[in-house]
Every structure is written in C-alpha cells, then in structure tokens.
Design a protein around this motif. Structure first.
Motif, PDB file in Angstrom:
ATOM      1  N   GLN A  37       0.829  -1.202   0.000  1.00 18.12           N
ATOM      2  CA  GLN A  37       0.000   0.000   0.000  1.00 18.12           C
ATOM      3  C   GLN A  37       0.866   1.255   0.000  1.00 18.12           C
ATOM      4  OE1 GLN A  37      -3.507  -0.112  -0.079  1.00 18.12           O
ATOM      5  NE2 GLN A  37      -3.260   2.063  -0.585  1.00 18.12           N
ATOM      6  N   PHE A  38       1.942   1.218   0.760  1.00 20.07           N
ATOM      7  CA  PHE A  38       2.859   2.358   0.807  1.00 20.07           C
ATOM      8  C   PHE A  38       3.430   2.635  -0.578  1.00 20.07           C
ATOM      9  CE2 PHE A  38       7.065   4.225   1.192  1.00 20.07           C
ATOM     10  CZ  PHE A  38       6.859   5.269   2.085  1.00 20.07           C
ATOM     11  N   ARG A  39       3.901   1.583  -1.238  1.00 21.96           N
ATOM     12  CA  ARG A  39       4.490   1.757  -2.569  1.00 21.96           C
ATOM     13  C   ARG A  39       3.464   2.291  -3.564  1.00 21.96           C
ATOM     14  NH1 ARG A  39       8.118  -3.828  -2.401  1.00 21.96           N
ATOM     15  NH2 ARG A  39      10.101  -2.783  -1.877  1.00 21.96           N
ATOM     16  N   MET A  40       2.257   1.800  -3.506  1.00 25.79           N
ATOM     17  CA  MET A  40       1.217   2.263  -4.419  1.00 25.79           C
ATOM     18  C   MET A  40       0.911   3.741  -4.174  1.00 25.79           C
ATOM     19  SD  MET A  40      -2.625   0.727  -5.046  1.00 25.79           S
ATOM     20  CE  MET A  40      -3.214   1.239  -3.424  1.00 25.79           C
ATOM     21  N   ASN A  41       0.761   4.122  -2.909  1.00 19.11           N
ATOM     22  CA  ASN A  41       0.447   5.513  -2.593  1.00 19.11           C
ATOM     23  C   ASN A  41       1.590   6.452  -2.972  1.00 19.11           C
ATOM     24  OD1 ASN A  41      -1.973   4.645  -1.531  1.00 19.11           O
ATOM     25  ND2 ASN A  41      -1.301   4.720   0.600  1.00 19.11           N
ATOM     26  N   TYR A  42       2.816   6.011  -2.692  1.00 15.75           N
ATOM     27  CA  TYR A  42       3.974   6.859  -2.992  1.00 15.75           C
ATOM     28  C   TYR A  42       4.115   7.058  -4.501  1.00 15.75           C
ATOM     29  CZ  TYR A  42       8.655   8.847  -2.598  1.00 15.75           C
ATOM     30  OH  TYR A  42       9.757   9.692  -2.667  1.00 15.75           O
ATOM     31  N   ARG A  43       3.984   5.961  -5.243  1.00 13.00           N
ATOM     32  CA  ARG A  43       4.102   6.086  -6.697  1.00 13.00           C
ATOM     33  C   ARG A  43       3.003   6.982  -7.257  1.00 13.00           C
ATOM     34  NH1 ARG A  43       6.318   2.022 -11.090  1.00 13.00           N
ATOM     35  NH2 ARG A  43       6.144   3.452 -12.845  1.00 13.00           N
ATOM     36  N   HIS A  44       1.787   6.842  -6.728  1.00 10.12           N
ATOM     37  CA  HIS A  44       0.683   7.670  -7.213  1.00 10.12           C
ATOM     38  C   HIS A  44       0.983   9.153  -7.008  1.00 10.12           C
ATOM     39  CE1 HIS A  44      -3.378   9.056  -8.034  1.00 10.12           C
ATOM     40  NE2 HIS A  44      -3.378   9.680  -6.870  1.00 10.12           N
ATOM     41  N   GLU A  45       1.471   9.513  -5.820  1.00  8.08           N
ATOM     42  CA  GLU A  45       1.741  10.931  -5.558  1.00  8.08           C
ATOM     43  C   GLU A  45       2.908  11.447  -6.388  1.00  8.08           C
ATOM     44  OE1 GLU A  45       1.573  12.875  -1.952  1.00  8.08           O
ATOM     45  OE2 GLU A  45      -0.040  11.654  -1.089  1.00  8.08           O
ATOM     46  N   ILE A  46       3.919  10.621  -6.571  1.00 10.54           N
ATOM     47  CA  ILE A  46       5.042  11.032  -7.421  1.00 10.54           C
ATOM     48  C   ILE A  46       4.576  11.202  -8.866  1.00 10.54           C
ATOM     49  CG2 ILE A  46       7.187  10.227  -8.476  1.00 10.54           C
ATOM     50  CD1 ILE A  46       7.740  11.331  -5.775  1.00 10.54           C
ATOM     51  N   ASP A  47       3.759  10.265  -9.345  1.00  9.45           N
ATOM     52  CA  ASP A  47       3.232  10.373 -10.713  1.00  9.45           C
ATOM     53  C   ASP A  47       2.458  11.671 -10.889  1.00  9.45           C
ATOM     54  OD1 ASP A  47       4.292   7.908 -11.304  1.00  9.45           O
ATOM     55  OD2 ASP A  47       2.395   6.821 -11.211  1.00  9.45           O
ATOM     56  N   GLN A  48       1.611  11.998  -9.909  1.00  7.42           N
ATOM     57  CA  GLN A  48       0.818  13.217  -9.981  1.00  7.42           C
ATOM     58  C   GLN A  48       1.710  14.448  -9.973  1.00  7.42           C
ATOM     59  OE1 GLN A  48      -2.712  13.537 -10.262  1.00  7.42           O
ATOM     60  NE2 GLN A  48      -2.423  11.391 -10.802  1.00  7.42           N
ATOM     61  N   ALA A  49       2.694  14.466  -9.091  1.00  7.25           N
ATOM     62  CA  ALA A  49       3.584  15.620  -8.994  1.00  7.25           C
ATOM     63  C   ALA A  49       4.407  15.796 -10.266  1.00  7.25           C
ATOM     64  CB  ALA A  49       4.507  15.470  -7.789  1.00  7.25           C
ATOM     65  N   ALA A  50       4.902  14.679 -10.820  1.00  7.66           N
ATOM     66  CA  ALA A  50       5.700  14.763 -12.047  1.00  7.66           C
ATOM     67  C   ALA A  50       4.855  15.229 -13.223  1.00  7.66           C
ATOM     68  CB  ALA A  50       6.337  13.402 -12.343  1.00  7.66           C
ATOM     69  N   SER A  51       3.611  14.763 -13.300  1.00  9.41           N
ATOM     70  CA  SER A  51       2.744  15.164 -14.413  1.00  9.41           C
ATOM     71  C   SER A  51       2.387  16.648 -14.338  1.00  9.41           C
ATOM     72  CB  SER A  51       1.468  14.316 -14.426  1.00  9.41           C
ATOM     73  OG  SER A  51       0.669  14.583 -13.284  1.00  9.41           O
ATOM     74  N   ARG A  52       2.335  17.191 -13.097  1.00  7.68           N
ATOM     75  CA  ARG A  52       2.044  18.613 -12.923  1.00  7.68           C
ATOM     76  C   ARG A  52       3.299  19.466 -13.040  1.00  7.68           C
ATOM     77  NH1 ARG A  52      -1.142  16.549  -8.534  1.00  7.68           N
ATOM     78  NH2 ARG A  52       0.518  17.195  -7.088  1.00  7.68           N
TER      79      ARG A  52
END
Length: 240
Positions: free
Chosen positions: A171-186
């Motif tokens: 769950q940690f890895r999924m949440n961390y990747r999601h937030e990094i993906d969002q930040a990188a896309s923005r």
C-alpha cells in the motif's frame, strides 16, 4: 558557510545537502554518481545508519538519514566526503577541494513531513528538467522505494515503513508512486527552501522540542509559513 550541522540532535531524521566546489558539475558522469552510491551503501551498512532517501545530481547530493547515535551523521558525512573526494581526485589526477564547504542539515518531523521530504528529494531532477519522472533517474531512491530496484539496495525500507506508522509495504508503494506520478505530471518545479535552509521543519510541537534541546538558542528563529508549517532557521539566514 552552512553551520546547520552544529545543531544536529541524535535520534532525528536529517535531510543532508552538499554541493560540489563552486557548484561545479563534478558529478556529471554516471560512473562517478554510481561510484558515490556504491561507497555510500558500504558506509551506511558499516555504520548501521538508516538511509531513507537519496538523490545524487550532477553538482550536489541529497541524503535523508536516521541516525540514533551522537555524532553518527557527522562521521558518516566525513567518511563519504573524504573517500569520494580522494577517489575522484585520483581518477582525474586532480588536486583541491571537491565539496563546497560543509554540508547543510535540516531535521525533519515524521508523518506528513517525512513523506513530503522524500517526495521533494525524488523530484529533484524533475525540477532540474533533466528527466520527466524520477523513475528515469537511476541515482535516486524512487525505484528502490517502489520495488523496481532489488539489487545493491541502500534504503532501510523497514525503517521507512515504521516511521510511516508501520505501513503495509504494498500500500505504501502504491500511494507513494501515485503521488510522485501526480507531482511529475504537474511538473512541480518550485524549489522549497524549507528543506534546504531550515534547521528543523515540522509540526509546532516538534520544532519547539528541537529548540528546547538546542544550545545557542539565541542564534535561532522559530517561525511558520503561510501553509502553517513550522521551522527553525538561523537568525542570519533569510527564508523566502
């Protein structure tokens, strides 16, 4: 010259930053970044310190370290600084300083502040425009955190999960990747001086405790920004 390392208190999470001499791009070649990482892994393991995140750029490094013993951070930094500078100068037949003065240390609160600091470190080369996503920069902790890098690991994943409330690893890895993906896309590219100019950053209770246990408190200023984040800075260091 940075003096924040004078205030390090054992048992805290420390965000360490160190620049190459005159901000030169002495780490511009991948072989040197890889050698720095190899030496860092050996030193961290030898000293039994917990490395929580890192990013090795072309002209500076970020390390996020949890060290419980007094003087452990300074000893770790002395070793990696000295060993790598010696290696580099020998390889290049070079003399002179490799590092720009001393390193800077910001003590970081856990919970959301630790999470945000880890993201800030992994997004370093995205902010610099070198890559579009941390997964493309092999000299940072992102791929190891999400489980994509499994050999020659540096990070203390068990400590990371404990500091995040004994989080489930998947769950940690999924949440961390999601937030990094969002930040990188923005394209979150704004440099935040809280992570590189403060003595400590976190909740008010954390910052006040650091202040209460620090010598020479008259040299320090406690403040909070418009987002409600509390920090300690040296009285002569501007925060903007």
């Amino acid at each position: 010259m940075p003096r924040a390392n004078r205030y390090i208190l054992p048992g805290n999470i420390c965000h360490l930053t160190h620049r190459c001499h005159n901000r030169s791009f002495l780490l511009r070649f991948g072989r040197d970044r890889t050698e720095y990482r190899r030496r860092l892994r050996n030193i961290v393991n030898d000293m039994k310190a917990s490395l929580l995140s890192y990013c090795i750029t072309s002209n500076h490094v970020h390390l996020l370290v949890k060290a419980d013993q007094p003087g452990q951070v300074s000893k770790l930094m002395q070793r990696i600084q000295g060993e790598f500078a010696g290696y580099y100068n020998l390889r290049k037949n070079r003399t002179g300083a490799f590092w720009q003065g001393r390193y800077w240390c910001t003590m970081v609160d856990n919970n959301q502040y630790l999470w945000d600091c880890m993201k800030y470190i992994d997004l370093n080369m995205v902010r610099a425009g070198a890559v579009s996503h941390p997964a493309e920069w092999q000299w940072c902790g992102f791929n190891e955190i999400i489980g994509a890098r499994r050999r020659y690991c540096l990070l203390d994943l068990e400590a990371i999960l404990q500091l995040h409330g004994n989080a489930d690893v998947d769950q940690f890895r999924m949440n961390y990747r999601h937030e990094i993906d969002q930040a990188a896309s923005r394209r979150e590219s704004v440099r935040d001086p809280m992570w590189t100019e403060s003595i400590a950053a976190g909740r008010e209770s954390f910052v006040r405790e650091i202040e209460a246990n620090t010598h020479n408190r008259r040299e320090l200023t406690v403040a909070h920004d418009e987002s409600g984040r509390w920090l300690i800075k040296e009285a002569l260091v501007a925060y903007a």
